[in-house]
Design an enzyme around this catalytic site. Structure first.
Site, PDB file in Angstrom:
ATOM      1  N   HIS A  95      35.194  27.884  43.136  1.00  0.00           N
ATOM      2  CA  HIS A  95      36.363  27.967  42.261  1.00  0.00           C
ATOM      3  C   HIS A  95      37.187  29.216  42.553  1.00  0.00           C
ATOM      4  O   HIS A  95      36.721  30.157  43.203  1.00  0.00           O
ATOM      5  CB  HIS A  95      35.943  27.975  40.788  1.00  0.00           C
ATOM      6  CG  HIS A  95      35.148  29.170  40.375  1.00  0.00           C
ATOM      7  ND1 HIS A  95      33.843  29.387  40.789  1.00  0.00           N
ATOM      8  CD2 HIS A  95      35.467  30.241  39.596  1.00  0.00           C
ATOM      9  CE1 HIS A  95      33.397  30.514  40.268  1.00  0.00           C
ATOM     10  NE2 HIS A  95      34.366  31.069  39.544  1.00  0.00           N
ATOM     11  N   ASP A  97      39.169  31.947  40.088  1.00  0.00           N
ATOM     12  CA  ASP A  97      39.014  32.286  38.674  1.00  0.00           C
ATOM     13  C   ASP A  97      40.196  31.831  37.822  1.00  0.00           C
ATOM     14  O   ASP A  97      41.360  32.081  38.147  1.00  0.00           O
ATOM     15  CB  ASP A  97      38.821  33.793  38.506  1.00  0.00           C
ATOM     16  CG  ASP A  97      37.415  34.228  38.884  1.00  0.00           C
ATOM     17  OD1 ASP A  97      36.489  33.419  38.759  1.00  0.00           O
ATOM     18  OD2 ASP A  97      37.254  35.394  39.310  1.00  0.00           O
ATOM     19  N   HIS A 249      35.215  31.373  45.449  1.00  0.00           N
ATOM     20  CA  HIS A 249      33.856  31.908  45.500  1.00  0.00           C
ATOM     21  C   HIS A 249      32.900  30.985  44.761  1.00  0.00           C
ATOM     22  O   HIS A 249      33.319  30.142  43.954  1.00  0.00           O
ATOM     23  CB  HIS A 249      33.795  33.325  44.924  1.00  0.00           C
ATOM     24  CG  HIS A 249      34.224  33.428  43.499  1.00  0.00           C
ATOM     25  ND1 HIS A 249      35.552  33.343  43.099  1.00  0.00           N
ATOM     26  CD2 HIS A 249      33.508  33.604  42.356  1.00  0.00           C
ATOM     27  CE1 HIS A 249      35.625  33.471  41.793  1.00  0.00           C
ATOM     28  NE2 HIS A 249      34.405  33.614  41.313  1.00  0.00           N
ATOM     29  N   ARG A 264      32.023  42.327  35.500  1.00  0.00           N
ATOM     30  CA  ARG A 264      33.195  41.768  36.160  1.00  0.00           C
ATOM     31  C   ARG A 264      34.480  42.278  35.520  1.00  0.00           C
ATOM     32  O   ARG A 264      34.570  42.421  34.301  1.00  0.00           O
ATOM     33  CB  ARG A 264      33.182  40.235  36.088  1.00  0.00           C
ATOM     34  CG  ARG A 264      34.285  39.590  36.925  1.00  0.00           C
ATOM     35  CD  ARG A 264      34.245  38.079  36.838  1.00  0.00           C
ATOM     36  NE  ARG A 264      35.013  37.591  35.697  1.00  0.00           N
ATOM     37  CZ  ARG A 264      35.248  36.303  35.462  1.00  0.00           C
ATOM     38  NH1 ARG A 264      34.740  35.384  36.263  1.00  0.00           N
ATOM     39  NH2 ARG A 264      35.954  35.921  34.416  1.00  0.00           N
TER      40      ARG A 264
END
Length: 275
Positions: A95, A97, A249, A264
């Site tokens: 995907h 983000d 990723h 993150r």
């Protein structure tokens, strides 16, 4: 500063820098390497949350994740946690983000806090190559299409839902939907990238879901060919910074019985522009 490419398709490990003590010239040099290689990696960076946020602010504007609350003192830092007893992970599908937002994030970065003794690697894929290797006929077809992206399609893992039980943001919508060009022009490099992904893209504007499905299935397979990818093995203090505008990723879920904790940060982006 030392630069070591990690694969032919994308990715470079940068050594010889202390991310807690960056100056403007080094930050600019890192950005140039990042734009060239799409994802850059750093090792042995023992950053506090404040230092990690400071590093992120040199590259863009940190933003909050739409579904899950961040750390109490640093709401723009999201804990990405898989507990030892959990069997499904967060982000375990290819995907880009939050492509379901009107202005998806420009970039994301992770720092490893607790990692399993083996496993838990992250794969990355080059969407410039995914576009460039299509036939001329397919390029002509795709350049006129808009993709519909939905957060409801991101039923990737129970782990995200488990986190929502105790960390949900009160202001989160039930669903986010956005239409973006299938072929996206990168605002900094000017290069074209394929901008659909298997976690969020549900169809093409003006087509039914059934009509969209065969072409999407082909694109989802094509864009993650092994020769378009690289793979990163985490250690505590490792950092990955990737460009959501031209890379995807996938977090590999192969460490059952072990705990994995990452932090993150996502950086604000703009509305994707087509050809």
């Amino acid at each position: 500063m030392e630069i070591h490419p990690v694969a032919g398709a994308l990715g470079a490990e940068i050594g010889g820098v202390d991310l807690a003590k960056l100056d403007d010239a080094t930050s600019a040099a890192i950005r140039r390497v990042w734009l060239e290689h799409l994802v850059v990696f750093f090792r042995d960076q023992d950053l506090t949350p404040a230092q990690f946020l400071g590093f992120a602010q040199r590259f863009g504007e940190p933003i909050e994740y739409p579904f899950v609350k961040g750390l109490d003192d640093y709401p723009k830092i999201i804990p990405v946690l898989k507990l030892a007893h959990e069997t499904v992970n967060f982000g375990g599908i290819w995907h880009s983000d939050t492509a379901y937002l009107d202005a998806p994030p420009m970039a994301s970065m992770l720092i490893g806090r607790e990692v399993p003794p083996a496993g838990g690697d992250t794969e990355f894929a080059n969407m410039y190559l995914a576009y460039e290797t299509l036939s001329d006929g397919m390029k002509r077809l795709l350049e006129g299409l808009m993709a519909i992206n939905s957060s409801a399609a991101a039923d990737v893992s129970r782990t995200r839902e488990d986190r929502i039980k105790d960390s949900a943001r009160a202001d989160a919508k039930k669903e986010y939907v956005a239409a973006h060009p299938v072929v996206r022009v990168h605002p900094e490099t000017g290069k074209k990238a394929l901008y659909v992904n298997s976690a969020h893209t549900i169809g093409f504007e003006g087509m039914t879901t059934e009509e969209s499905a065969p072409l999407l299935r082909y694109l989802f397979r094509h864009q993650v060919r092994p020769d378009f990818t690289c793979r990163f093995r985490w250690r505590p203090g490792s950092i990955a910074l990737w460009d959501n505008r031209c890379a995807q990723h996938n977090a590999i879920n192969d460490y059952q019985g072990h705990r994995r904790l990452m932090h993150r940060i996502t950086l604000a982006g703009d509305r994707p522009k087509g050809v």
